[in-house]
Design a protein around this motif. Structure first.
Motif, PDB file in Angstrom:
ATOM      1  N   TYR A  66       0.848  -1.191   0.000  1.00 34.96           N
ATOM      2  CA  TYR A  66       0.000   0.000   0.000  1.00 34.96           C
ATOM      3  C   TYR A  66       0.883   1.239   0.000  1.00 34.96           C
ATOM      4  N   PRO A  67       0.386   2.352  -0.507  1.00 36.18           N
ATOM      5  CA  PRO A  67       1.212   3.566  -0.585  1.00 36.18           C
ATOM      6  C   PRO A  67       1.839   3.916   0.753  1.00 36.18           C
ATOM      7  N   GLY A  68       3.146   4.057   0.768  1.00 37.37           N
ATOM      8  CA  GLY A  68       3.860   4.447   1.974  1.00 37.37           C
ATOM      9  C   GLY A  68       4.034   3.351   3.005  1.00 37.37           C
ATOM     10  N   GLN A  69       3.602   2.137   2.675  1.00 31.18           N
ATOM     11  CA  GLN A  69       3.709   1.044   3.646  1.00 31.18           C
ATOM     12  C   GLN A  69       4.661  -0.035   3.143  1.00 31.18           C
ATOM     13  N   HIS A  70       5.020  -0.935   4.047  1.00 28.15           N
ATOM     14  CA  HIS A  70       5.919  -1.999   3.623  1.00 28.15           C
ATOM     15  C   HIS A  70       5.153  -3.152   2.984  1.00 28.15           C
ATOM     16  N   LEU A  71       5.884  -3.955   2.276  1.00 25.55           N
ATOM     17  CA  LEU A  71       5.321  -5.111   1.585  1.00 25.55           C
ATOM     18  C   LEU A  71       4.751  -6.084   2.620  1.00 25.55           C
ATOM     19  N   GLN A  72       3.553  -6.597   2.344  1.00 24.52           N
ATOM     20  CA  GLN A  72       2.971  -7.570   3.274  1.00 24.52           C
ATOM     21  C   GLN A  72       2.283  -8.679   2.491  1.00 24.52           C
ATOM     22  N   LEU A  73       2.135  -9.825   3.150  1.00 17.40           N
ATOM     23  CA  LEU A  73       1.554 -10.986   2.489  1.00 17.40           C
ATOM     24  C   LEU A  73       0.046 -10.827   2.335  1.00 17.40           C
ATOM     25  N   LEU A  74      -0.451 -11.130   1.149  1.00 17.01           N
ATOM     26  CA  LEU A  74      -1.888 -11.100   0.866  1.00 17.01           C
ATOM     27  C   LEU A  74      -2.456 -12.517   0.971  1.00 17.01           C
ATOM     28  N   LEU A  75      -1.787 -13.462   0.352  1.00 16.45           N
ATOM     29  CA  LEU A  75      -2.167 -14.867   0.438  1.00 16.45           C
ATOM     30  C   LEU A  75      -1.031 -15.741  -0.086  1.00 16.45           C
ATOM     31  N   LYS A  76      -1.170 -17.055   0.169  1.00 11.89           N
ATOM     32  CA  LYS A  76      -0.132 -17.985  -0.251  1.00 11.89           C
ATOM     33  C   LYS A  76      -0.744 -19.337  -0.573  1.00 11.89           C
ATOM     34  N   TYR A  77      -0.080 -20.059  -1.453  1.00  9.80           N
ATOM     35  CA  TYR A  77      -0.469 -21.432  -1.765  1.00  9.80           C
ATOM     36  C   TYR A  77       0.746 -22.325  -1.561  1.00  9.80           C
TER      37      TYR A  77
END
Lengths: 113, 113
Positions: free
Chosen positions: B39-50
């Motif tokens: 998200y703008p100005g935020q760090h990378l984060q997990l959305l989902l995984k398989y």
């Protein structure tokens, strides 16, 4: 919650300077990673480490080195900064097997003049 | 080495529209698959995984992704997007063959209110 912190959000250096980027994680993770993020190129792996004192080259290690003297800390070193190393640098960590989810720090935007 | 393609570089949608972002990787074998969001100005984060099991996986914020092994694809979907989904989305593939995580180049999603 896992917390990955990076020493600086913004850094401006001159060509030829030695640059240290520090990363610390607080979850006792074995694995730590350094990426650079450039528009249109995504994230590219520079170096990674699966244990203290251990390091492995990623896809673009040229011009960089790393140090992992303690489990929680992983440092990226630019021996002699160049303008083409201007980028966003992201540190990440993960626990257990290396295929697990990675947790990212906020990034350091490095500008080399 | 594995390569990951995200063909949509920038997607612009109106609120309530349905979303599908493409992700393809280059060759078969055993893989783990991830979608990360920044998200703008935020760090990378997990959305989902398989990792295994049901090829349709559900993540946070109403996102889901379907792994189609025969097509080497892991497309991200959301039936109705919101303005707050504006972000950059990265697909990543962990290849057990070379034990590396490879990111795609990212898709910038802009939602118009």
């Amino acid at each position: 919650d896992v917390k990955v912190t990076q020493s600086s959000r913004y850094l401006v250096k001159r060509t030829g300077e030695k640059v240290f980027l520090e990363c610390v994680q607080d979850m006792d993770h074995e694995n730590m990673f350094w990426y650079r993020q450039d528009p249109g190129l995504g994230l590219r792996l520079i170096y990674f480490s699966y244990d203290v004192k251990m390091k492995e080259k990623g896809d673009i290690p040229e011009g960089y080195s790393v140090s992992r003297e303690k489990k929680e800390r992983f440092s990226l070193i630019l021996e002699s900064a160049s303008t083409n190393q201007t980028s966003m640098y992201l540190c990440a960590s993960s626990g257990g097997p290396p295929y697990n989810e990675q947790f990212f720090g906020p990034g350091t935007r490095l500008t080399v003049l | 080495a594995q390569s990951v393609s995200q063909h949509n570089h920038h997607v612009i949608l109106s609120e309530a529209a349905s979303l599908e972002l493409g992700c393809n990787y280059s060759y078969g074998g055993t893989v783990n698959l991830f979608w990360y969001v920044q998200y703008p100005g935020q760090h990378l984060q997990l959305l989902l995984k398989y990792f295994s099991g049901d090829p349709l996986v559900k993540g946070i914020k109403g996102f889901e992704a379907e792994f189609i092994k025969s097509k080497f694809s892991f497309n991200l979907r959301k039936p109705s997007v919101q303005w707050s989904d504006t972000a950059e989305y990265f697909c990543a593939v962990y290849d057990f063959g070379n034990e590396k995580l490879t990111f795609g180049t990212g898709t910038r999603l802009t939602i118009i209110p």
